[in-house]
Write a protein that holds these residues in place. Structure first.
Motif, PDB file in Angstrom:
ATOM      1  N   UNK A  61       0.805  -1.226   0.000  1.00  0.00           N
ATOM      2  CA  UNK A  61       0.000   0.000   0.000  1.00  0.00           C
ATOM      3  C   UNK A  61       0.838   1.277   0.000  1.00  0.00           C
ATOM      4  N   UNK A  62       1.921   1.291   0.764  1.00  0.00           N
ATOM      5  CA  UNK A  62       2.727   2.511   0.829  1.00  0.00           C
ATOM      6  C   UNK A  62       3.391   2.802  -0.511  1.00  0.00           C
ATOM      7  N   UNK A  63       3.911   1.776  -1.165  1.00  0.00           N
ATOM      8  CA  UNK A  63       4.536   1.975  -2.470  1.00  0.00           C
ATOM      9  C   UNK A  63       3.485   2.389  -3.501  1.00  0.00           C
ATOM     10  N   UNK A  64       2.281   1.859  -3.380  1.00  0.00           N
ATOM     11  CA  UNK A  64       1.189   2.279  -4.269  1.00  0.00           C
ATOM     12  C   UNK A  64       0.878   3.757  -4.061  1.00  0.00           C
ATOM     13  N   UNK A  65       0.901   4.201  -2.808  1.00  0.00           N
ATOM     14  CA  UNK A  65       0.669   5.620  -2.520  1.00  0.00           C
ATOM     15  C   UNK A  65       1.762   6.471  -3.170  1.00  0.00           C
ATOM     16  N   UNK A  66       3.000   5.998  -3.099  1.00  0.00           N
ATOM     17  CA  UNK A  66       4.094   6.715  -3.754  1.00  0.00           C
ATOM     18  C   UNK A  66       3.878   6.775  -5.263  1.00  0.00           C
ATOM     19  N   UNK A  67       3.388   5.685  -5.849  1.00  0.00           N
ATOM     20  CA  UNK A  67       3.127   5.661  -7.297  1.00  0.00           C
ATOM     21  C   UNK A  67       2.051   6.682  -7.662  1.00  0.00           C
ATOM     22  N   UNK A  68       1.024   6.786  -6.828  1.00  0.00           N
ATOM     23  CA  UNK A  68      -0.025   7.775  -7.082  1.00  0.00           C
ATOM     24  C   UNK A  68       0.550   9.186  -7.013  1.00  0.00           C
ATOM     25  N   UNK A  81      -7.427   5.760  -9.746  1.00  0.00           N
ATOM     26  CA  UNK A  81      -8.454   4.837 -10.232  1.00  0.00           C
ATOM     27  C   UNK A  81      -7.852   3.507 -10.676  1.00  0.00           C
ATOM     28  N   UNK A  82      -6.746   3.547 -11.404  1.00  0.00           N
ATOM     29  CA  UNK A  82      -6.098   2.306 -11.852  1.00  0.00           C
ATOM     30  C   UNK A  82      -5.639   1.447 -10.680  1.00  0.00           C
ATOM     31  N   UNK A  83      -5.088   2.079  -9.658  1.00  0.00           N
ATOM     32  CA  UNK A  83      -4.607   1.320  -8.500  1.00  0.00           C
ATOM     33  C   UNK A  83      -5.764   0.605  -7.810  1.00  0.00           C
ATOM     34  N   UNK A  84      -6.899   1.270  -7.677  1.00  0.00           N
ATOM     35  CA  UNK A  84      -8.050   0.606  -7.072  1.00  0.00           C
ATOM     36  C   UNK A  84      -8.642  -0.456  -7.997  1.00  0.00           C
ATOM     37  N   UNK A  85      -8.649  -0.197  -9.282  1.00  0.00           N
ATOM     38  CA  UNK A  85      -9.215  -1.159 -10.235  1.00  0.00           C
ATOM     39  C   UNK A  85      -8.344  -2.398 -10.387  1.00  0.00           C
ATOM     40  N   UNK A  86      -7.061  -2.281 -10.059  1.00  0.00           N
ATOM     41  CA  UNK A  86      -6.126  -3.407 -10.167  1.00  0.00           C
ATOM     42  C   UNK A  86      -5.452  -3.662  -8.819  1.00  0.00           C
ATOM     43  N   UNK A  87      -6.273  -3.685  -7.791  1.00  0.00           N
ATOM     44  CA  UNK A  87      -5.793  -3.777  -6.413  1.00  0.00           C
ATOM     45  C   UNK A  87      -4.937  -5.010  -6.135  1.00  0.00           C
ATOM     46  N   UNK A  88      -5.153  -6.060  -6.844  1.00  0.00           N
ATOM     47  CA  UNK A  88      -4.400  -7.302  -6.594  1.00  0.00           C
ATOM     48  C   UNK A  88      -3.039  -7.302  -7.280  1.00  0.00           C
ATOM     49  N   UNK A  89      -2.731  -6.225  -7.975  1.00  0.00           N
ATOM     50  CA  UNK A  89      -1.470  -6.152  -8.725  1.00  0.00           C
ATOM     51  C   UNK A  89      -0.728  -4.859  -8.379  1.00  0.00           C
ATOM     52  N   UNK A  90      -0.365  -4.742  -7.125  1.00  0.00           N
ATOM     53  CA  UNK A  90       0.332  -3.545  -6.657  1.00  0.00           C
ATOM     54  C   UNK A  90       1.817  -3.852  -6.499  1.00  0.00           C
ATOM     55  N   UNK A  91       2.526  -3.778  -7.623  1.00  0.00           N
ATOM     56  CA  UNK A  91       3.966  -4.008  -7.616  1.00  0.00           C
ATOM     57  C   UNK A  91       4.602  -3.108  -8.659  1.00  0.00           C
ATOM     58  N   UNK A  92       5.910  -3.013  -8.605  1.00  0.00           N
ATOM     59  CA  UNK A  92       6.647  -2.077  -9.457  1.00  0.00           C
ATOM     60  C   UNK A  92       6.344  -2.276 -10.939  1.00  0.00           C
ATOM     61  N   UNK A  93       6.258  -3.518 -11.379  1.00  0.00           N
ATOM     62  CA  UNK A  93       5.987  -3.782 -12.791  1.00  0.00           C
ATOM     63  C   UNK A  93       4.637  -3.247 -13.234  1.00  0.00           C
ATOM     64  N   UNK A 134       2.943  -0.852 -11.668  1.00  0.00           N
ATOM     65  CA  UNK A 134       2.980   0.607 -11.558  1.00  0.00           C
ATOM     66  C   UNK A 134       3.573   1.202 -12.839  1.00  0.00           C
ATOM     67  N   UNK A 135       4.633   0.578 -13.327  1.00  0.00           N
ATOM     68  CA  UNK A 135       5.295   1.043 -14.544  1.00  0.00           C
ATOM     69  C   UNK A 135       4.357   0.920 -15.746  1.00  0.00           C
ATOM     70  N   UNK A 136       3.628  -0.185 -15.819  1.00  0.00           N
ATOM     71  CA  UNK A 136       2.650  -0.357 -16.894  1.00  0.00           C
ATOM     72  C   UNK A 136       1.572   0.714 -16.849  1.00  0.00           C
TER      73      UNK A 136
END
Length: 182
Positions: free
Chosen positions: A74-81, A95-107, A109-111
Motif C-alpha cells: 500500500x505505501x509503495x502504491x501511494x508513492x506511485x499515485x 483509479x487504476x490502483x483501485x481497479x487493479x488492487x491485486x497487482x500492486x507491484x513495481x511492474x 505501476x510502470x505499466x
C-alpha cells in the motif's frame, strides 16, 4: 444539540492535496484510504458514483493512510499515485490502483505509468528514489493525529462520518451538508 466543530487538520490545502471538484464547492469530502485495502476498493466504486452525482458541488480529497502492517504494497502504491500526481495524473493513477488492487507491484505501476502517458523514466527514477515517501508519511502522521484507525475513513466538511453500516450514510451526510450550506 450543537454540531462538532470541523477539525483544522482536515482543511483542504490545494498546494498539497489532490482535489476533484470545484474550488468553490461548499462541501468537502476527505477520504483517508489505502490502495490495498479491500474495503477501500469496495468504497471506491461507491465514491465514484457519489463524485458523479454531486459533481462540482463537492470537493473530493483523497489522502493516504496505508496500513503497512497488513497491506505490504500500500505505501509503495501511494508513492506511485504521488509520482503520477507530479505529472498531473494523480486521479487516473488513483483509479487504476483501485481497479487493479491485486497487482500492486513495481511492474504494474510502470505499466500504469506507460498507459497514462507519463514520462516513464522520470516516474521510475522518482519511485526508485522514494521522492514522495515523505508526503505519504506526512499524510499518515496527520491521520494518526486525527486518530484514524481504519480505512476507508471519511470526513464531510471536517466532520467524521461513520460508514461502518454502509456508504449510504456518506451520501446522507453530503446531502445534509449541502442543505446546511446554502
Amino acid at each position: 444539540m450543537s454540531k462538532p466543530a470541523p477539525n483544522p487538520l482536515l482543511a483542504i490545502d490545494r498546494a498539497t492535496d489532490h482535489v476533484l471538484g470545484s474550488p468553490d464547492a461548499r462541501v468537502s469530502l476527505v477520504e483517508y484510504g489505502d490502495f490495498e485495502c479491500p474495503s477501500c476498493g469496495q468504497a471506491h466504486a461507491a465514491v465514484k458514483i457519489l463524485r458523479e452525482h454531486f459533481h462540482d458541488r463537492v470537493a473530493f480529497v483523497f489522502r493516504h493512510f496505508p496500513l503497512r502492517e497488513v497491506h505490504p504494497h500500500a505505501e509503495l502504491a501511494a508513492e506511485a499515485a504521488e509520482a503520477a500526481g507530479a505529472q498531473g495524473k494523480f486521479w487516473p493513477m488513483h483509479d487504476l490502483l483501485f481497479e487493479h488492487q491485486r497487482h500492486l507491484d513495481a511492474g504494474h505501476f510502470l505499466g500504469h505509468a506507460r498507459d497514462l502517458g507519463l514520462d516513464v523514466v522520470r516516474f521510475e527514477n522518482e519511485m526508485r528514489d522514494h521522492v514522495y515517501l515523505q508526503r505519504v508519511q506526512e499524510q499518515i502522521a496527520v491521520a494518526e493525529q486525527l486518530r484514524v484507525r481504519a480505512t476507508p475513513t471519511f470526513y464531510v466538511n471536517g466532520v467524521f462520518v461513520d460508514v461502518s453500516m454502509g456508504l449510504a450514510h456518506l451520501r446522507d451526510a453530503i446531502d445534509a451538508a449541502l442543505a446546511n450550506s446554502g
